[in-house]
Scaffold this active site. Structure first.
Site, mmCIF file in Angstrom:
data_model
loop_
_atom_site.group_PDB
_atom_site.id
_atom_site.type_symbol
_atom_site.label_atom_id
_atom_site.label_comp_id
_atom_site.label_asym_id
_atom_site.label_seq_id
_atom_site.Cartn_x
_atom_site.Cartn_y
_atom_site.Cartn_z
ATOM 1 N N VAL A 1 1.104 -1.189 -0.037
ATOM 2 C CA VAL A 1 -0.051 -0.056 0.092
ATOM 3 C C VAL A 1 0.818 1.388 0.092
ATOM 4 O O VAL A 1 1.806 1.186 0.760
ATOM 5 C CB VAL A 1 -0.924 0.046 1.121
ATOM 6 C CG1 VAL A 1 -1.781 1.028 1.315
ATOM 7 C CG2 VAL A 1 -1.846 -1.358 1.325
ATOM 8 N N CYS A 2 0.440 2.118 -0.757
ATOM 9 C CA CYS A 2 1.420 3.441 -0.654
ATOM 10 C C CYS A 2 2.722 3.323 -1.161
ATOM 11 O O CYS A 2 3.240 2.380 -1.898
ATOM 12 C CB CYS A 2 1.178 4.339 0.419
ATOM 13 S SG CYS A 2 1.369 5.831 0.454
#
Length: 401
Positions: A100-101
């Site tokens: 994520v990210c």
């Protein structure tokens, strides 16, 4: 069947990068979640909230789903050999490898993004290319068993995509409804192309220091030697192994040319023979060529091709196996062969893998034997090497009897 999910947690991690997908996986029946870090001591995320790791990098199990969140704290991990070795070990066994990210940057530093489509936070999206990735501007990007999410809030979408991949769309929709996940943001400023120009400039200026620090870390990472192993701590990293594609052809040709020119004594093919120099299995059914990558460099290759004869389709040929000498002592060849065997193991009507190897190539023969291959024939004086003649051994490994 119980699914195991492992999140890497670390100091100054982004809270929502973890909390969003964690909430989704916690709603999935028969799902065990582990929070990994170097110790079990509480650590603070970038928002100040404390987290309690549930297991250590050394003690925890191999997981079905590996997830790397992002945040300010990802920066030092780009040069952390211990963490990268753990990421590679987990990735080699996981059904899905995910982030994520800016967690994607750590996957890149561990060599897991080379040639793969991926995404991350818009502010650092172009940095993916530094790791050999193919940057794609989407909220969630899937490339094989690699699933990457965009910035922060994309963790919710990412979690649902993973649940659908594991248990089907219906299971993901049930969780989505239970959590009432139907975002309707009050402002249209969540993407740089939608945000007012002044807002975009403020956020760019605010993140300039963090951006510069990441660029510096990546620059330092690029200067590290290929080997991530820490001999003092007996850490040996598993290379990224994936099927080669058309855009890998140049790297394949270069490595295969080196094999024939610099290590001719181990091959029946000569550099001047009229044989295809590129990836040999493109488009062939139940056939493939695998590549091993370290630091985005192709360092090992192997091809498997199913026989096309109607009466011979129960067997598959393993050929063009080569590992660059500089990584030959790091288990790259074994990892390539294990992945190759795994990929053909479940093809119902395949009975065995066969190969030929020069009799004097004792190292290769020992490697094949360690993975269950046995000699079944010897052709003496099969290959002429200058003024000498060399025997050729035929080996096989049954997939089923």
């Amino acid at each position: 069947m119980t699914i195991t999910v492992g999140f890497l947690v670390f100091p100054d991690m982004q809270l929502l990068d973890l909390a969003g997908p964690y909430e989704i996986f916690s709603a999935l029946p028969d799902c065990d979640i582990h929070l990994f870090w170097k110790t079990r001591e509480p650590l603070a995320c970038s928002a100040g909230m404390l987290f309690q790791p549930t297991t250590t990098l050394d003690d925890g199990p191999l997981v079905d789903v590996l997830c790397i969140p992002g945040g300010v704290g990802i920066n030092p991990l780009l040069l952390d050999k211990e963490v990268q070795a753990w990421v590679q070990r987990q990735a080699s066994a996981a059904r899905f490898v995910s982030s994520v990210c800016t967690g994607a940057l750590l996957l890149g530093a561990a060599g897991l993004l080379a040639g793969q489509r991926a995404t991350t936070h818009w502010r650092y999206h172009d940095l993916l290319a530094e790791f050999g990735a193919i940057p794609v501007r989407q909220r969630v990007v899937r490339d094989g068993n690699l699933i990457t999410g965009g910035g922060v809030t994309a963790g919710m979408d990412f979690g649902l995509v993973l649940v659908a991949a594991l248990r089907g769309q219906a299971a993901a929709e049930e969780i989505q409804l239970a959590l009432e996940y139907a975002p309707e943001p009050p402002f249209q400023a969540g993407r740089p192309e939608d945000a007012p120009k002044d807002t975009l400039e403020v956020v760019r200026r605010r993140t300039e220091t963090l951006r510069a620090e990441r660029e510096r870390m990546i620059g330092a990472w690029r200067k590290l030697p290929l080997n991530l192993s820490d001999k003092g701590n007996d850490i040996i990293c598993t290379p990224l192994i994936r099927e080669l594609r058309q855009d890998d052809d140049a790297a394949y040709r270069s490595l295969w040319r080196d094999a024939l020119q610099q290590h001719a004594q181990y091959f029946r093919i000569a550099a001047g023979d009229d044989v295809p120099a590129g990836i040999p299995t493109r488009g062939a059914e139940d056939s493939f060529t695998l590549g091993a990558f370290e630091k985005n460099a192709l360092v090992g290759i192997v091809s498997l091709e199913r026989d096309r004869g109607v009466k011979l389709r129960h067997k598959v040929l393993l050929f063009r196996m080569f590992v660059a000498p500089e990584v030959a002592d790091r288990g790259v060849g074994k990892s390539l062969l294990q992945e190759a065997v795994s990929r053909v193991q479940d093809i119902d009507d395949l009975r065995y893998i066969h190969l030929t190897v020069l009799e004097r190539n004792q190292r290769a023969r020992a490697l094949y034997r360690s993975l269950g291959f046995v000699d079944f024939a010897l052709e003496p004086e099969a290959v002429r090497m200058d003024a000498d003649y060399v025997g050729e051994v035929q080996m096989m490994r049954f997939l089923r009897r």
